[in-house]
Design a protein around this motif. Structure first.
Motif, PDB file in Angstrom:
ATOM      1  N   ARG A 125     -38.753  -8.897 -32.767  1.00 60.52           N
ATOM      2  CA  ARG A 125     -39.249  -9.884 -32.858  1.00 60.52           C
ATOM      3  C   ARG A 125     -37.881 -11.233 -32.300  1.00 60.52           C
ATOM      4  NH1 ARG A 125     -40.643 -14.409 -38.815  1.00 60.52           N
ATOM      5  NH2 ARG A 125     -40.684 -15.845 -37.179  1.00 60.52           N
ATOM      6  N   MET A 190     -44.182  -5.116 -40.804  1.00 59.71           N
ATOM      7  CA  MET A 190     -44.410  -5.984 -40.235  1.00 59.71           C
ATOM      8  C   MET A 190     -44.373  -7.700 -40.499  1.00 59.71           C
ATOM      9  SD  MET A 190     -45.793  -3.121 -36.278  1.00 59.71           S
ATOM     10  CE  MET A 190     -44.979  -4.478 -34.724  1.00 59.71           C
ATOM     11  N   PHE A 195     -43.736 -11.161 -38.481  1.00 51.82           N
ATOM     12  CA  PHE A 195     -44.796 -10.808 -37.287  1.00 51.82           C
ATOM     13  C   PHE A 195     -46.365 -11.733 -37.538  1.00 51.82           C
ATOM     14  CE2 PHE A 195     -41.670  -7.625 -36.334  1.00 51.82           C
ATOM     15  CZ  PHE A 195     -41.742  -8.073 -34.911  1.00 51.82           C
ATOM     16  N   ALA A 198     -50.325  -8.431 -38.014  1.00 54.74           N
ATOM     17  CA  ALA A 198     -50.093  -6.837 -37.961  1.00 54.74           C
ATOM     18  C   ALA A 198     -51.540  -5.820 -38.099  1.00 54.74           C
ATOM     19  CB  ALA A 198     -49.082  -6.961 -38.621  1.00 54.74           C
ATOM     20  N   VAL A 272     -45.121 -12.018 -32.182  1.00 55.60           N
ATOM     21  CA  VAL A 272     -44.463 -12.880 -32.907  1.00 55.60           C
ATOM     22  C   VAL A 272     -44.740 -14.564 -32.749  1.00 55.60           C
ATOM     23  CG1 VAL A 272     -42.272 -13.825 -31.728  1.00 55.60           C
ATOM     24  CG2 VAL A 272     -42.427 -11.151 -31.440  1.00 55.60           C
TER      25      VAL A 272
END
Length: 273
Positions: A125, A190, A195, A198, A272
């Motif tokens: 990230r 994730m 994030f 995903a 991100v």
């Protein structure tokens, strides 16, 4: 065979499935990406093909010999896509924040415990720009299967490895299997790492009789490794697994006309924020 030779055999055996997974990642042409844990560089040609001329790959690994092999084989560019090589650890990357448009890693997280894997996700990230794409690909033990065998034989061994690891086992491969049994949850990992959007995709990579030479070599090695693990853990299916460590391949189910082996590969993709 050398370690690189074995990795080549494995990559070649699974190349079709790997190509499908990379296509799922939808890396943008002309972008700058990092390939974390690139090993001898076997993914570099298909990464370069997806990025095209004007793209750039920074290939990094903790093995200098692997980096040297990749540099010797692929040089500084593949079909107009630049390649640079860096000695780097996945949990502590030597790049400034937001250095890359995208992040790719394959078959690395299985060697990390949970805390190390969280650090790897955090580094992914950090070094990827806002809005950039991050892709984690690894083995999915939930899809491992071998036949002819009693139903559930392969999954009982995977479960035994996972339990042994959680109980503090010192058998090295149990950590790899623990990560591989949790990889079906990569989307959750994730999301927990911060994030967004995903998603994940599984690919079943299958080997059936009659086996090609490369597939035979890979299946022999894989099943012999699991025979050793089954012995160390005293698996309830030890009699089945022992054939791969006590008999010649021609005397095992590898020679059975109904032989079948499948391994799963999972890729998670996220962005991100």
């Amino acid at each position: 065979m050398t370690e690189v030779d074995w990795l080549r055999v494995h990559y070649d055996a699974c190349a079709g499935g790997y190509g499908e997974q990379l296509a799922f990642c939808e890396l943008e042409r002309g972008s700058r990406i990092v390939d974390v844990g690139c090993g001898p560089g076997f993914f570099l040609p298909i990464l370069a093909q997806q990025l095209g001329p004007g793209g750039e790959i920074v290939a990094c690994d903790v093995s200098q010999s692997h980096l040297d092999h990749a540099r010797e084989r692929y040089g500084d560019a593949i079909d107009g896509c630049k390649i640079r090589y860096e000695f780097a650890n996945a949990v502590e990357l030597p790049f400034p924040d937001g250095s890359f448009d995208a992040y790719w890693t394959a078959n690395v997280s299985q060697y990390l415990d949970d805390a190390q894997f969280r650090r790897m996700l955090a580094e992914a990230r950090r070094v990827t720009r806002r809005g950039g794409r991050v892709a984690f690909k690894d083995w999915d033990a939930a899809l491992f299967r071998v036949e002819p065998a009693e139903t559930g034989t392969a999954q009982r061994l995977m479960d035994a490895c996972n339990r042994a690891y959680l109980a503090g086992s010192s058998v090295p491969v149990t950590m790899n299997i623990h990560r591989a049994t949790t990889y079906s949850h990569i989307r959750r990992w994730m999301t927990a790492a911060g994030f967004r959007d995903a998603r994940q995709h599984s690919t079943l990579i299958e080997f059936s009789a009659p086996l090609s030479e490369g597939h035979r070599i890979w299946c022999e090695r894989l099943l012999k490794m699991f025979a050793q693990v089954a012995h160390e853990l005293q698996s309830p299916d030890l009699e089945f697994w022992s054939q791969f460590s006590t008999k010649a391949p021609a005397e095992t189910i590898l020679a059975d006309p109904d032989f079948y082996c499948a391994e799963g590969s999972m890729v998670g993709v996220a962005f991100v924020p």
